[in-house]
Each structure stands twice: as C-alpha cells, then as structure tokens.
Design an enzyme around this catalytic site. Structure first.
Site, PDB file in Angstrom:
ATOM      1  N   GLU A  58     -23.258   6.316 -24.060  1.00  0.00           N
ATOM      2  CA  GLU A  58     -23.113   6.528 -25.503  1.00  0.00           C
ATOM      3  C   GLU A  58     -21.631   6.751 -25.788  1.00  0.00           C
ATOM      4  O   GLU A  58     -21.014   7.648 -25.188  1.00  0.00           O
ATOM      5  CB  GLU A  58     -23.925   7.745 -25.960  1.00  0.00           C
ATOM      6  CG  GLU A  58     -25.404   7.454 -26.113  1.00  0.00           C
ATOM      7  CD  GLU A  58     -26.207   8.682 -26.545  1.00  0.00           C
ATOM      8  OE1 GLU A  58     -27.167   8.536 -27.279  1.00  0.00           O
ATOM      9  OE2 GLU A  58     -25.863   9.807 -26.114  1.00  0.00           O
ATOM     10  N   HIS A  82     -20.565   9.629 -23.247  1.00  0.00           N
ATOM     11  CA  HIS A  82     -21.725  10.349 -22.727  1.00  0.00           C
ATOM     12  C   HIS A  82     -22.459   9.486 -21.703  1.00  0.00           C
ATOM     13  O   HIS A  82     -23.155   8.534 -22.056  1.00  0.00           O
ATOM     14  CB  HIS A  82     -22.653  10.743 -23.888  1.00  0.00           C
ATOM     15  CG  HIS A  82     -23.822  11.543 -23.443  1.00  0.00           C
ATOM     16  ND1 HIS A  82     -25.056  11.455 -24.022  1.00  0.00           N
ATOM     17  CD2 HIS A  82     -23.952  12.458 -22.446  1.00  0.00           C
ATOM     18  CE1 HIS A  82     -25.900  12.271 -23.406  1.00  0.00           C
ATOM     19  NE2 HIS A  82     -25.246  12.878 -22.445  1.00  0.00           N
ATOM     20  N   SER A 137     -23.038  16.552 -23.703  1.00  0.00           N
ATOM     21  CA  SER A 137     -24.309  15.981 -24.151  1.00  0.00           C
ATOM     22  C   SER A 137     -24.669  16.468 -25.543  1.00  0.00           C
ATOM     23  O   SER A 137     -25.467  15.850 -26.227  1.00  0.00           O
ATOM     24  CB  SER A 137     -25.446  16.402 -23.224  1.00  0.00           C
ATOM     25  OG  SER A 137     -25.131  16.146 -21.909  1.00  0.00           O
ATOM     26  N   ASN A 173     -30.426  12.118 -26.899  1.00  0.00           N
ATOM     27  CA  ASN A 173     -30.941  13.476 -26.686  1.00  0.00           C
ATOM     28  C   ASN A 173     -31.455  14.101 -27.979  1.00  0.00           C
ATOM     29  O   ASN A 173     -32.355  14.929 -27.964  1.00  0.00           O
ATOM     30  CB  ASN A 173     -29.858  14.369 -26.061  1.00  0.00           C
ATOM     31  CG  ASN A 173     -29.745  14.115 -24.568  1.00  0.00           C
ATOM     32  OD1 ASN A 173     -30.582  13.430 -23.984  1.00  0.00           O
ATOM     33  ND2 ASN A 173     -28.704  14.651 -23.943  1.00  0.00           N
TER      34      ASN A 173
END
Ligand code: 3H9
Length: 704
Positions: free
Chosen positions: A449, A437, A416, A487
C-alpha cells in the site's frame, strides 16, 4: 488478387502486414503492447494468408511478431462481448488446412491463443529465451482454439495436462524436448522467419498438420490429474473442464474440437471466469494513478530502520531485487537478530530455487550494510522505517532523519495504522514523506500500500510505485485513515465475525464457512497466525475513542489476558502442537462465559448466513473507503484483498463480489441486520445511491 511480385511491406490493416521475399511470404503482426489476437489481428492474418496463397510465386509462409513478443493470447478485452469473425479457433483451422505450408516464429511470451495459432501451423521455431504456455486456466477458461486437442497430439496427454491445468509457461528448451516446437534459433524474428521458411521448403524442418496426428490415450494420467485437482482446487470450475477437454483429444479431431468448444463456452459463462479476468485487470489498473506522469526519483541505495520481522522482511525483498540496503537498529543485539532473520529468509529463497547459494553469499557480503547509527543513512535515497508502532518512537526517528538525510531523500514509514500526516509534520520536508505499507512476510507477499499524505510530492508517489515494480509487487494507492485500505476494512468485518461468535457461531464454524467461500484461511486462523497481541494493542489504543454505541466483544482480549497470543504461544482460538491444530476448548469456555455474562442465548448460524454477514460487512466498509476517497476506485480495493488478504481470486475481490450480489440486495441485508445493531449496520450513501440508480461498482472503475 495482389499484383506480384511484391516488394516491401503491404499493410492489411493497422495490426498485420505481409511481404514477399523470393518464394516466401512473411506475415508480421504488430499490435502493441503484447500482440494480443484482437479482431484486427485475426482478420489481418487470414487476409494476408489468403493474399499469399493466391500468389503463384509463394511456396511457403512464415508468421512472426514485431515488438516484445509473438501473440500473447486472445485479446482478453473482447471477452464477454459479441464474438467477431473469424474466431480464433476458425483462424487456427484455416491455417492448419492451408496447402501452402506455414511456419510460425515464436518469441517473448507466446501464450494462450498465441501458442494455439502456432500449434495450428505446420512447423514452429522459437527464439532462445521464449516462454510458451497456456495460462487460460488462470483466467477461468480453457484453451479454446484447439490447444487442448493439438498439445496432446504433439507432446502427449501428460504434458498437455501439466501445461493446461497448471497454466505455467515453460521454456523453449522444455517445449522442444516435449515436441511442442521443432527448433530453437537465435536472431531477430524477421530474419528467423525468413530462414525458417526456407528450411520448411527444403524439408529440414518437419511439415506436419497437427490435427492429422493421433493422441496416445493415457487414462491413468487423466485420472491422477482429476484426483489431484479435486484435492488441491476443489472450488475451481475450469481445471476439471480442462481435463475433460484433453480427454477428448483421443477422439477424431473434429469431434474433439467440438467438445473443446462446448466446454470452453461453459467456462466462459461461469462467474469464476469474470472474477479471474477482473483480478487480472485489477493488478494492472492499480498503477493508473493521478501521479503516474511524475518522474520517479532515482533509488540506488536504501535504508531500513528496524530489524524485526517486518524490517528484515522488507530488507530481504529489497536485497532480492538487487538493491543495496543499510539496516539500522538501536543496538548490536537488534542488528544481530535482523541479520539472522535476513539470512534465514535468503536461505529459504535458496531452498525454493529462487536464488543460488553464491548469490546469497554475495548479497550478504556486499549488498547488506548494518549500523546502530541513523547517521549511516545520510547518503541513502530512500529510508523505510519499520519500528514499533508507537508515535513517540517514530517521532524520535523522523526528527533524526530530518537532520541526517540528504535533501531529496524519500522518507517512508511502514506503519500499519498511524497517521502519515502526523509523521510528515515531524519533519521540515513533508513533501518527501510517504507511507509504504508492506505485508508480512514482506519478501513474499505481493501487496504494497502506497499511502499518500496531504503534502506528499507527486514524484515521491511515483517513486513508491516504481519501487514496487522493481520488487515485483502490486502497489495500490491509499489515502490516509486508520488502517488504510486493507486493515481498515479488515478491522470492520472482523467485528461482524466477532458478533456472530458472541451470538452463537464457533470460531471454527466461521473459519470453515469462509474457507468454503474460498478464503485460504478463516478470520480466527488469521488472527492466531498474526498474533492476538497485535489486535489487543490496537483495541487498547482505540478504547479511548470507541463510540459508546459500538458493541464491543472482549473475547480475544480475555485470551490475551491468559497469555494466549495464538500460534506463537501454542494456543489462541486453536491449539497448535506436533499433531497440527484443533479448536481450543478453553477459548470455547471463555466464549461461553462471555455470552452468559452478556445474557446472550446462543443461536445457530448456517454457513450461508456467516458468509453473507461477513461479505456484507466487508463491502459496507469498502463503500465507505471509496466514498471518502481513500481508495481511488473499487478495483483498487479488490487488488488489496486479492494480494494481501487471501481473498479468493476466482471471486475477483470484494467490490467485484458486491456487483455479483447486487447493491439493492446488499442494502436489503444491511437494513435487515440493522434491526439487531443499528450502529454497526448503516447503509453507506454510495451503496444506497448505486442501489437506487441500478448501477454498479464496475462503472466507477470504467470512469477511472
Ligand atoms: C486466450 O488466449 C483464450 C484462447 O485460448 C481461446 C480463444 C477462443 N489481452 O502484463 P503487462 C495488456 S486467453 C488484452 O503489464 P508484462 C495488459 O492489460 C489469453 N490485453 O506486461 C497491459 O495493458 P495496460 C491467454 C492484454 O510485460 C499490457 O498488455 N493469455 C493481454 O508484465 C501490458 O501487460 C494470457 O493470459 C491480453 N491477452 O507481461 C496472457 N495481455 O498497459 C496474459 C496483456 O493498458 N498476459 N494485456 O495496463 C500476460 O500474462 C502478460 O501481460 C504478459 C506480459 C506476460 C504477456
């Protein structure tokens, strides 16, 4: 007038042609990819019908679609532009009043305006496997070409309400049972059109004008639906308008149509319509990437490393898509936990009706292999590492993969936060390394992702996108940075929430304000669900590089020091027990103590200010992510937040919201907030430039 009799096809324009076969005039629609009812389709149908009506030999007309589907709806790309004659509702009325009977042949996904065209014809025949529906509500509008008036007349108010406010397509069998269509046939659309025309002529298919039928009033169904929508979708505009329009079907048809038009225009003018249509296009735009022309590598067998929640979720997603998976773990106990999680996930899919019990057993016995040896991955085509977020652990794994994997295998990490370039550099084949991801739970969340490192080969990127397609996920291309697109932006705006918490807003006030904006959950509900320990670990990791100017809020760390990690430990910002959840008084006491320690006199925040600061922070970091080329376009950021972070779909995503607020207003807000904290609130160059030029983020999408 056309000379008669005609042989072969006559083209009206590039989208519509007709032909004469005996007494039947066949009209074919050919407007790939989905035969959307564009201006040329509408004019084409009208002119073809007029031409056929003028021919004395023609006693019946059949309309069908070429390609993969009958009309899949109005052409959404025309929305917001000046309407061009004939409008779809006019075309439908024109078809309905035709003295020459018209039958429509449906196949593929006959949706929205496509179904409305069919409902206006005098009979409807669907090919087996056809799905029909009125998904307009998902785009923030209502069926505006007579659907709200004709469905209740053919199938009753209750069916109309279910289809129009739910937006979900139904099978041909259900459509037949409800009276929406007259028959299900097999064969190719043209052949069925010919046969159906004959049957309409012979009277073996009913010949009716839908508008001439009466709707049976059902006030109870209308009332129940209104109440249900108030409860389940209180923020949405168009669902209630759909009910109003269906209610008007008890009026004489011309009055009902007028009311439908009035309500349709209201929906079209609503910002929710713009947001929902933007969301629709964002999910398709994200696949337009620089590497799109590369041929994806063949993926027939996949390895997943790590049987934790994430690895097991990824394995479940792959297995559900029919891909064979080899799961590896350090020891048998780890494998047993992984197998148990996968089995539980598959059981859940059986319960939700997504999988039969037999298929689950088959997957577990023949598609899932396990091993405690990475060597078992030597003949897999793609390996997804999903182990603990620790570079030393990843290093060991990628060194081994480099040795055991076959040449050309794609080596992916589900990290991540860690740098994919560093991971790629561990191997002797950085071109084969990529970030994939997933979002937890990986077998349910739609976002993936695809993180492209400096040396990742184009066909490896294309493979990531092809895999997402197989998994029915939305893949978004991201560059490498701490947290990638989602994130990274979340980490930033979470700080804005923490600053408000420190300065006087309670976690509950912040969560309530953001739910009021439309998020499924507020930010403190999210961290409680994800586990406070996750951000605690990230905070510790970042501590060494945290700039001295940054204001740091230690409240969540204090909760973690007490062993309160959120939902999984029964308490975090909220307490969780059998009665549900409520604010945690001990967390509130910690907040008070931290404010005292910092000498902060708490002040009140309105919901409006909370939303303003939260959204401004999100857009601020989104602008930087664009500036740095981490996201290709604003629409990619929107797709990430819509599909991975519970962003309200009707608002179209953060960058679409930025345009709704306006760049100049955002700059003004940031400069205003900067008077308290000039380090955090800095105007990104891109945002300032858009504000100064009077531009928009949408223009960057158009540039592609
Ligand atoms: C309506 O009908 C209003 C009326 O009631 C009233 C009017 C007055 N228009 O999804 P895909 C494009 S509202 C324009 O990847 P699939 C799409 O952007 C409409 N373009 O394929 C994509 O383009 P690109 C009600 C459209 O096989 C390409 O087609 N109808 C439209 O996975 C392929 O699409 C709907 O809401 C459109 N209507 O799924 C149906 N539809 O390749 C919306 C698609 O350049 N459409 N495109 O990216 C869908 O649900 C799916 O596209 C469908 C096919 C199920 C049809």
């Amino acid at each position: 007038m056309h000379p008669e009799p005609l042989t072969g096809e006559t083209s009206i324009n590039d989208a519509v042609s007709f032909e004469l076969t005996g007494a039947a005039g066949l009209i074919a629609i050919d407007n790939p990819p989905v035969n959307a009812a564009s201006h040329s389709v509408r004019t084409g149908i009208r002119q073809a019908v007029e031409a056929l009506q003028d021919m004395s030999a023609v006693k019946v007309i059949a309309i069908y679609g070429k390609g993969r589907t009958f009309i899949a709806g109005a052409d959404i790309r025309e929305f917001g532009k000046p309407p061009l004659d004939p409008w779809l509702p006019e075309l439908c009325n024109f078809l309905e009043i035709s003295d020459t009977p018209i039958v429509c042949v449906l196949h593929g996904t006959t949706l929205g305006g496509g179904l409305e065209v069919a409902l206006a014809c005098h009979a409807r025949v669907a090919l087996k496997g056809t799905r029909v529906g009125l998904p307009e509500v998902t785009l923030g509008i209502l069926p505006g070409a007579g659907g709200t008036q004709r469905v209740p007349r053919l199938a009753g108010i209750r069916t109309a309400l279910d289809m129009i406010t739910g937006g979900k397509p139904v099978s041909a069998e259900d459509a037949l049972a409800s009276g929406l269509i007259d028959r299900i046939s097999e064969g190719d659309p043209r052949a069925v059109a010919l046969q159906s025309a004959q049957d309409l002529l012979d009277g073996t298919l009913p010949n009716r004008r839908t508008g001439a039928l009466d709707t049976k009033p059902d006030p109870a169904a209308l009332d129940e639906t209104r109440k249900k929508l108030d409860r389940t979708q209180p923020l949405l505009f168009s669902p209630q308008k759909c009910v109003d329009a269906v209610a008007a079907s008890s009026l004489p048809v011309t009055e009902g149509m007028k009311e439908e038009r009035r309500l349709y225009e209201e929906c079209m003018a609503s910002p929710q319509r713009a947001g929902l249509i933007h969301a629709f296009f964002s999910e398709r735009a994200v696949s337009k990437i620089p590497e799109a022309s590369a041929t994806p590598r063949a993926i027939d067998a996949i390895g997943v490393i790590g049987g934790g929640t994430m690895g097991s979720g990824i394995a479940t997603a792959l297995l559900l898509a029919g891909l064979p998976v080899t799961l590896t773990e350090r020891d048998q106990a780890g494998l047993d936990r992984g197998i148990a999680t996968i089995t539980g996930n598959l059981d859940g899919a059986v319960k939700r009706g997504k999988l039969t019990a037999g298929a689950r057993d088959d997957i577990l016995s023949s598609k899932l292999k396990t091993s405690t040896d990475l060597g078992a991955l030597s003949d897999t085509d793609l390996i997804i590492e999903a182990v603990f977020e620790e570079m030393s652990v990843k290093r060991e794994i990628f060194e081994t993969l480099d040795k055991v994997c076959r040449k050309g295998a794609v080596l992916a990490s589900n990290t991540s936060y860690l740098d994919i370039n560093d991971i790629a550099a561990i191997t002797s084949r950085p071109a084969d390394v990529i970030g994939l991801h997933f979002f937890s739970p990986a077998h349910i969340m739609r976002l993936l992702e695809v993180v492209v490192a400096d040396k990742t080969a184009d066909d490896v990127v294309a493979t990531g996108f092809a895999l997402a397609k197989r998994l029915k996920k939305i893949a978004v291309r991201s560059g490498v940075c701490d947290g990638f697109i989602g994130n990274r932006i979340m980490t930033f705006y979470k700080k804005a929430a923490d600053y408000m918490m420190m300065d006087g807003a309670s976690p509950e006030e912040i969560d309530t304000a953001m739910r009021g904006f439309g998020f499924a959950m507020g930010p403190y509900q999210v961290v409680d669900l994800a586990g406070l320990d996750i951000s605690w670990a990230a905070n510790k990791r970042r501590a060494a590089t945290r700039p001295a100017e940054e204001r740091y809020i230690p409240i969540a760390d204090r909760l973690c020091e007490n062993g309160w990690f959120g939902r999984k430990t029964g308490q975090g910002f909220y307490i969780y027990d059998d009665t549900g959840s409520r604010p945690n008084p001990e967390a509130l006491a910690i907040i008070d103590a931290e404010r005292d320690k910092a000498g902060i006199a708490p002040r009140a925040f309105t919901a409006e200010e909370i939303v303003s600061r939260f959204m401004t922070a999100m857009i601020l970091e989104g602008s930087r992510v664009l500036e740095e080329g981490i996201a290709l376009r604003p629409i990619d950021i929107d797709a990430v937040f819509l599909n991975g972070y519970g962003f309200p779909r009707f608002r179209g995503g953060p960058m679409h919201t930025a345009d709704a607020i306006g760049a100049a207003e955002l700059v003004r807000r940031i400069e205003d907030y900067a008077r308290e904290d000039a380090w955090y609130w800095q105007v990104p160059a891109l945002l300032r430039q858009i504000a100064e030029n009077g531009g928009s983020f949408a223009e960057m999408n158009d540039r592609g």
